[in-house]
Write a protein that holds these residues in place. Sequence first.
Motif, PDB file in Angstrom:
ATOM      1  N   GLY A  58       4.819  11.470   2.130  1.00 10.73           N
ATOM      2  CA  GLY A  58       5.134  10.470   1.119  1.00 10.73           C
ATOM      3  C   GLY A  58       3.862   9.871   0.551  1.00 10.73           C
ATOM      4  N   TRP A  59       3.965   9.345  -0.658  1.00  7.44           N
ATOM      5  CA  TRP A  59       2.770   8.854  -1.342  1.00  7.44           C
ATOM      6  C   TRP A  59       3.185   7.805  -2.357  1.00  7.44           C
ATOM      7  CZ3 TRP A  59      -2.209  10.422  -0.274  1.00  7.44           C
ATOM      8  CH2 TRP A  59      -3.213  10.024  -1.164  1.00  7.44           C
ATOM      9  N   THR A  60       2.629   6.595  -2.252  1.00  6.99           N
ATOM     10  CA  THR A  60       2.897   5.543  -3.219  1.00  6.99           C
ATOM     11  C   THR A  60       1.586   5.081  -3.829  1.00  6.99           C
ATOM     12  OG1 THR A  60       4.861   4.774  -2.029  1.00  6.99           O
ATOM     13  CG2 THR A  60       3.850   3.241  -3.580  1.00  6.99           C
ATOM     14  N   SER A  61       1.355   5.437  -5.087  1.00  7.06           N
ATOM     15  CA  SER A  61       0.152   4.988  -5.784  1.00  7.06           C
ATOM     16  C   SER A  61       0.360   3.572  -6.315  1.00  7.06           C
ATOM     17  CB  SER A  61      -0.166   5.922  -6.953  1.00  7.06           C
ATOM     18  OG  SER A  61      -0.568   7.194  -6.492  1.00  7.06           O
ATOM     19  N   LEU A  62      -0.690   2.796  -6.303  1.00  5.22           N
ATOM     20  CA  LEU A  62      -0.632   1.440  -6.826  1.00  5.22           C
ATOM     21  C   LEU A  62      -0.975   1.431  -8.309  1.00  5.22           C
ATOM     22  CD1 LEU A  62      -2.163  -0.414  -3.775  1.00  5.22           C
ATOM     23  CD2 LEU A  62       0.235  -0.104  -4.387  1.00  5.22           C
ATOM     24  N   PRO A  63      -0.647   0.359  -9.019  1.00  8.88           N
ATOM     25  CA  PRO A  63      -0.760   0.400 -10.487  1.00  8.88           C
ATOM     26  C   PRO A  63      -2.160   0.167 -11.033  1.00  8.88           C
ATOM     27  CG  PRO A  63       0.218  -1.662  -9.782  1.00  8.88           C
ATOM     28  CD  PRO A  63       0.100  -0.816  -8.550  1.00  8.88           C
ATOM     29  N   ASN A  64      -3.105  -0.271 -10.181  1.00 10.42           N
ATOM     30  CA  ASN A  64      -4.438  -0.612 -10.666  1.00 10.42           C
ATOM     31  C   ASN A  64      -5.488   0.281 -10.009  1.00 10.42           C
ATOM     32  OD1 ASN A  64      -3.643  -3.157 -12.179  1.00 10.42           O
ATOM     33  ND2 ASN A  64      -2.936  -3.672 -10.117  1.00 10.42           N
ATOM     34  N   THR A  65      -6.720   0.143 -10.442  1.00  8.24           N
ATOM     35  CA  THR A  65      -7.832   0.834  -9.803  1.00  8.24           C
ATOM     36  C   THR A  65      -8.799  -0.201  -9.230  1.00  8.24           C
ATOM     37  OG1 THR A  65      -9.052   0.946 -11.887  1.00  8.24           O
ATOM     38  CG2 THR A  65      -7.668   2.854 -11.305  1.00  8.24           C
ATOM     39  N   GLY A  66      -9.621   0.252  -8.282  1.00  8.40           N
ATOM     40  CA  GLY A  66     -10.665  -0.611  -7.742  1.00  8.40           C
ATOM     41  C   GLY A  66     -10.222  -1.600  -6.692  1.00  8.40           C
TER      42      GLY A  66
END
Length: 464
Positions: A58-66
């Motif tokens: 499973g993989w959940t990317s977050l909406p921002n960078t850094g």
Amino acid sequence: MTRWTPDPTFYPSPGAAAGAPPETLAYVAAFDRSARQPDAIAVVDTDPGSDSYGRVVGWTSLPNTGDELHHFGWNACSSALCPTAPHPHVERRYLIVPGLRSSRIYVLDTMDDPRAPRLVKEIPAAELADRAGYSRPHTIHCGPDGIYVSALGAGSGDGGPGGIAVLDHTTFAVRGPWEADRGDQFLAYDFWWHLTRDILVSSEWGTPSMIENGIDPSLLLSRQYGHRVHFWDLAKRTLVQSVDLGDQYQMALELRPAHDPTKEYGFLGVVISVEDLSASVWVWHRSAGEFAVTKIIDIPAEPASPDDLPPALQPFSAVPPLVTDIDLSVDDRYLYVSCWGTGELKRYDVTDPFHPVEAGSVHLGGIVRRTPHPAFPSEPLAGGPQMVEVSRDGKRVYVTNSLYGSWDDQFYPDGVGAWLAKVDTGDFTLDRRFFPHGDEFRGLRVHQTRLQGGDASSDSYCFP
């Protein structure tokens, strides 16, 4: 979020938690050092009977960078059963995930699909700064009356003081700073507590300006990183006592109190001594009303050729162990100590906390050794055992290999990679079937691991 009966993953005592079913999933913080793609929470299958055992499922990317995800935790845990501030109807459902560089905090819901945590709230840096006066959130602990968040910096700028903010259990709103009177405490890092004794313990690393660009040799040699341990009145939120380890002991980091609520001791890891590059482990304890902190383990540096060392270490011709994490089994018997520099995970029997006995060791990675995993013997590894997590039953230990982005780059300038390994504690050997690494983490580095249903460093208990 409200239940008619307590969450079945809450246990009144450490003994009950140790008898709980084994975890089937692990959640792993993954971050992009370059800040070009979003950080993520990776989900790894830990069920040995599964066809996808040891793989990222499973993989959940977050909406921002850094963001640089670092230490994260559950919204609620066994402390919800404590009689002084009971909240038995909250659930261990949400992962509270701070970005150490961005100062944002994310709330991820694991309920509907545990393999696909869903982002349900983002707490902006401005809210943490405005309501609590802090930035650079670092460590999450679920308490009986709220969610506690340590922070390294003040709300504006790159300085201090750092401290602890409190989030609401239900809305996740920032309530405010925890401290009512901080005395002369300025540097911050980890914190834990003895709930039945009304004591909170905190440790020290450095302000954002001291750490974010890597370790500063001038600050280290002038002994300006943290070297004190603070003891607080948990109910009054006031500083009661501070103990200075001696300024040669730089970076007093991870705290692991005894899980048995009738005990009043715990363990502290210290990264480095500027006098000989050794690392150390200490035990805090109280006698006649006063706290003391006693060194119980010394781990020496290892000689090495300057040709094998990164520039930061070449003048010393040695590899420091760099103890950057410790973890205590739920039965309080074994302390696990990560030596990130030398690439070693050590185990100590701490049945007698003042006289630990070494009871096992495995090597992976290391600045010089680059020890490969036995399942991939032709692949030298960078990094070393860093974040350590122990299963509730004490039979499994999970380790990841990244410390902190800028510090990774100093000590492993050719790249730190990404890997998660598992040690079976019966014979204290690496599990050959379990080694997600490299491309499985999509180019990100991996830091802390949390186990579904709780683990040795997520819960505190009020009943023996």
